[in-house]
Design an enzyme around this catalytic site. Structure first.
Site, PDB file in Angstrom:
ATOM      1  N   ARG A   1     -22.892  59.721  22.445  1.00 47.34           N
ATOM      2  CA  ARG A   1     -22.864  58.846  23.935  1.00 47.34           C
ATOM      3  C   ARG A   1     -23.267  57.436  23.839  1.00 47.34           C
ATOM      4  O   ARG A   1     -22.942  56.370  24.406  1.00 47.34           O
ATOM      5  CB  ARG A   1     -23.692  59.611  24.820  1.00 47.34           C
TER       6      ARG A   1
ATOM      7  N   SER B   1     -37.457  66.275  25.387  1.00 52.37           N
ATOM      8  CA  SER B   1     -36.209  67.665  25.790  1.00 52.37           C
ATOM      9  C   SER B   1     -36.994  68.367  26.639  1.00 52.37           C
ATOM     10  O   SER B   1     -37.914  69.413  26.418  1.00 52.37           O
ATOM     11  CB  SER B   1     -35.741  67.819  24.708  1.00 52.37           C
TER      12      SER B   1
ATOM     13  N   GLY C   1     -25.426  72.957  26.400  1.00 51.36           N
ATOM     14  CA  GLY C   1     -26.138  72.836  25.884  1.00 51.36           C
ATOM     15  C   GLY C   1     -27.673  73.277  26.091  1.00 51.36           C
ATOM     16  O   GLY C   1     -28.507  74.070  25.815  1.00 51.36           O
TER      17      GLY C   1
ATOM     18  N   ASP D   1     -28.691  61.246  31.520  1.00 51.03           N
ATOM     19  CA  ASP D   1     -27.363  61.728  30.904  1.00 51.03           C
ATOM     20  C   ASP D   1     -27.165  60.819  32.015  1.00 51.03           C
ATOM     21  O   ASP D   1     -25.711  60.069  32.233  1.00 51.03           O
ATOM     22  CB  ASP D   1     -27.753  62.843  32.445  1.00 51.03           C
TER      23      ASP D   1
ATOM     24  N   ARG E   1     -30.257  77.927  36.168  1.00 46.70           N
ATOM     25  CA  ARG E   1     -31.886  78.574  36.233  1.00 46.70           C
ATOM     26  C   ARG E   1     -31.985  78.759  37.736  1.00 46.70           C
ATOM     27  O   ARG E   1     -32.329  80.057  37.108  1.00 46.70           O
ATOM     28  CB  ARG E   1     -33.185  77.223  36.438  1.00 46.70           C
TER      29      ARG E   1
ATOM     30  N   LYS F   1     -26.004  70.747  38.322  1.00 47.28           N
ATOM     31  CA  LYS F   1     -26.405  71.439  37.412  1.00 47.28           C
ATOM     32  C   LYS F   1     -27.621  71.715  36.518  1.00 47.28           C
ATOM     33  O   LYS F   1     -27.435  73.507  35.876  1.00 47.28           O
ATOM     34  CB  LYS F   1     -25.160  70.728  36.204  1.00 47.28           C
ATOM     35  N   SER F   2     -27.598  70.997  36.431  1.00 49.48           N
ATOM     36  CA  SER F   2     -29.427  71.779  35.433  1.00 49.48           C
ATOM     37  C   SER F   2     -29.919  73.231  36.758  1.00 49.48           C
ATOM     38  O   SER F   2     -30.726  74.216  36.203  1.00 49.48           O
ATOM     39  CB  SER F   2     -30.356  71.022  35.684  1.00 49.48           C
TER      40      SER F   2
ATOM     41  N   GLN G   1     -34.589  70.997  27.774  1.00 47.53           N
ATOM     42  CA  GLN G   1     -34.386  71.905  27.497  1.00 47.53           C
ATOM     43  C   GLN G   1     -35.364  73.152  26.317  1.00 47.53           C
ATOM     44  O   GLN G   1     -35.254  73.934  26.205  1.00 47.53           O
ATOM     45  CB  GLN G   1     -33.131  71.913  26.428  1.00 47.53           C
TER      46      GLN G   1
ATOM     47  N   ARG H   1     -19.554  62.701  30.944  1.00 55.07           N
ATOM     48  CA  ARG H   1     -19.977  61.499  31.143  1.00 55.07           C
ATOM     49  C   ARG H   1     -19.535  60.377  30.912  1.00 55.07           C
ATOM     50  O   ARG H   1     -19.342  59.395  31.591  1.00 55.07           O
ATOM     51  CB  ARG H   1     -21.657  61.339  31.396  1.00 55.07           C
TER      52      ARG H   1
END
Ligand code: S3P
Length: 439
Positions: A345, A166, A94, A314, A27, A22-23, A168, A386
């Site tokens: 979470r 982070s 996010g 994650d 990108r 996903k990451s 992100q 998740r």
């Protein structure tokens, strides 16, 4: 609303390839759009989160074609995006939201970004503050989405020490740095995933690392290329978990991304006694990948601290389920970031474990889990993919059937989860809430 109904007792065997990372997929679309020329992306994740990124860039005038299974992103250069005619809806993501915010700060027009109910609760001050220091003009709803980004009179590079570990936030600042005068430098409080740095370099942009400082100079350009997306380790983790805790399992996961800046789950599970072997180590588009073979294992409890968490941020719900199946006690600390993910979470995991009969103590920054035996019952996903997937695997070793409620969220990161879980050996049915057919 749908739920999974799982009957325990399966074994995980065979060979599967989980969906793309996903990451890296986010990108690939973003950097492809900002590059000069056409980028071909192979094995992109076609999950809801990445679709939100694709749709945002299409709204900004980028042609993104789906050709013979690949995605072709026709980049228009760093200054080629066009003002979208409506708000950019980043859904549940996010990553999409924060990285795109960095890019939007460098544009000569205003734009609005929003998200779903979960994303609208997540903290954005962590990007707004450094971006404002660079000169960005941002309005927000008390540091939460929606965000309105106005054109600024020009961004300038900053030296910024990240208050939270982070990727992100690091990435949002570096992406704004592409548009800034001079050098933009970010210091990590603990190492976080470095997909942005690797992919920028892959697009020919110089990114320097000096200890924990990462820096780039604004004003360069990105050149299009080819990207192959490895399988997502975070998605693979649910199958690793399933195979480890289930009897008679022997599962091979192909071409999984094992970038050391985000594969902390593997050493943690190893410490717990997991039998996971790597083979065919290779490089997939500048990212290390390997086949992972996982066999049923007798697990023991461990201690997990803040440095472990940053490299496995994650994977903590899956690790918590593994801990519940382990002999002894597992203490997870330094995980307060989990409170601001797609759900809280820590809370969702603790409630899920308790619902299935596990003894767990909640802390502000983690939890202490005493290994035991899952019983049948019901777990709410809390709209968090998740949580849904981690407890689907827990269900396989419960003493009775388990209902995992509200599973539409799984499609954000892993649309093939259900098919692959069934193929690998999980006795799972997706049941529509209308049905009275309860477990
Ligand atoms: C991501 C970074 C992580 C992770 C998320 C993807 C990324 O978030 O939780 O799923 O692609 O950069 P933080 O870096 O904010 O912890």
């Amino acid at each position: 609303m749908k739920h999974y109904r799982i009957n325990p007792g399966g074994s995980f065997v065979g060979n599967i390839k989980v969906d793309g990372d996903k990451s890296i997929s986010h990108r690939a679309i973003m950097f492809g759009a900002l590059a000069e020329g056409t980028t071909r992306v192979r094995d992109i994740l076609e999950g809801e989160d990445v679709k939100a990124t694709i749709s945002a860039f299409r709204k900004m005038g980028i042609l993104i074609e789906h050709v013979e299974g690949d995605y072709l992103v026709h980049g228009t250069g760093l200054h080629g995006l066009r003002q979208p005619q409506s708000a950019l809806d980043m859904g549940n993501s996010g990553t999409a939201f924060r990285l795109l915010a960095g890019i939007l700060c460098g544009q000569q027009w205003s734009s609005t970004m929003l998200g779903d109910a979960s994303l609208n609760k997540r903290p954005m001050g962590r990007i707004i503050n450094p971006l404002r220091q660079m000169g960005a003009e941002i309005e927000s709803n008390n540091d939460r989405p929606p965000l309105i980004v106005h054109p600024s009179s020009g961004l300038s590079g900053i030296r910024y020490e990240l208050p939270v570990a982070s990727a992100q936030v690091k990435s949002a600042i570096l992406l704004a740095g592409l548009y800034a005068k001079g050098e933009t430098s970010v210091k990590e409080s603990a190492p976080t995933r470095d997909h942005t740095e690797r992919m920028l370099r892959g697009f020919g942009y110089q990114v320097n690392r000096d200890g924990s400082w990462i820096s780039l100079h604004g004003g360069g350009s990105l050149s299009a290329g080819q990207i192959e997306v490895p399988a997502d380790l975070s998605s693979a983790t649910f199958f690793i978990l399933g195979a480890l805790i289930s009897k008679d399992s022997d599962l091979l996961l192909s071409r999984v991304g094992v970038n050391p800046s985000r594969s902390g789950v593997l050493p943690i599970l190893k410490r717990m006694g997991a039998n996971v072997e790597r083979a065919n180590e290779t490089d997939v588009g500048g990212e290390p990948a390997a086949d992972l073979r996982v066999c049923s294992s007798r697990l023991v409890g461990t201690r997990i601290d803040a440095n472990d968490v940053a490299l496995a941020v994650d994977e903590i719900p899956a690790i918590a389920v593994a801990a519940a199946c382990a002999d002894g006690v597992t203490e997870i600390r330094g995980a307060e970031e989990l409170r601001v993910k797609e759900s809280d979470r820590i809370s969702s995991t603790v409630i899920g474990l308790r619902n299935l009969g596990i003894n767990v103590e909640e802390h502000s920054d983690g939890m202490t889990i005493t290994g035991g035996r899952f019983q049948g019952g019901e777990v709410q996903s809390e709209g968090d993919h998740r949580i849904a997937m981690a407890f689907s695997m827990a269900a396989n070793v419960a003493s009775g059937p388990v209902k995992v409620a509200d599973i539409d969220c799984v499609a954000t990161s892993f649309p093939n989860f259900y098919q692959l879980a069934r193929k690998a050996g999980l006795d799972v049915e997706a049941v529509s809430a209308k049905s009275t057919d309860e477990p």
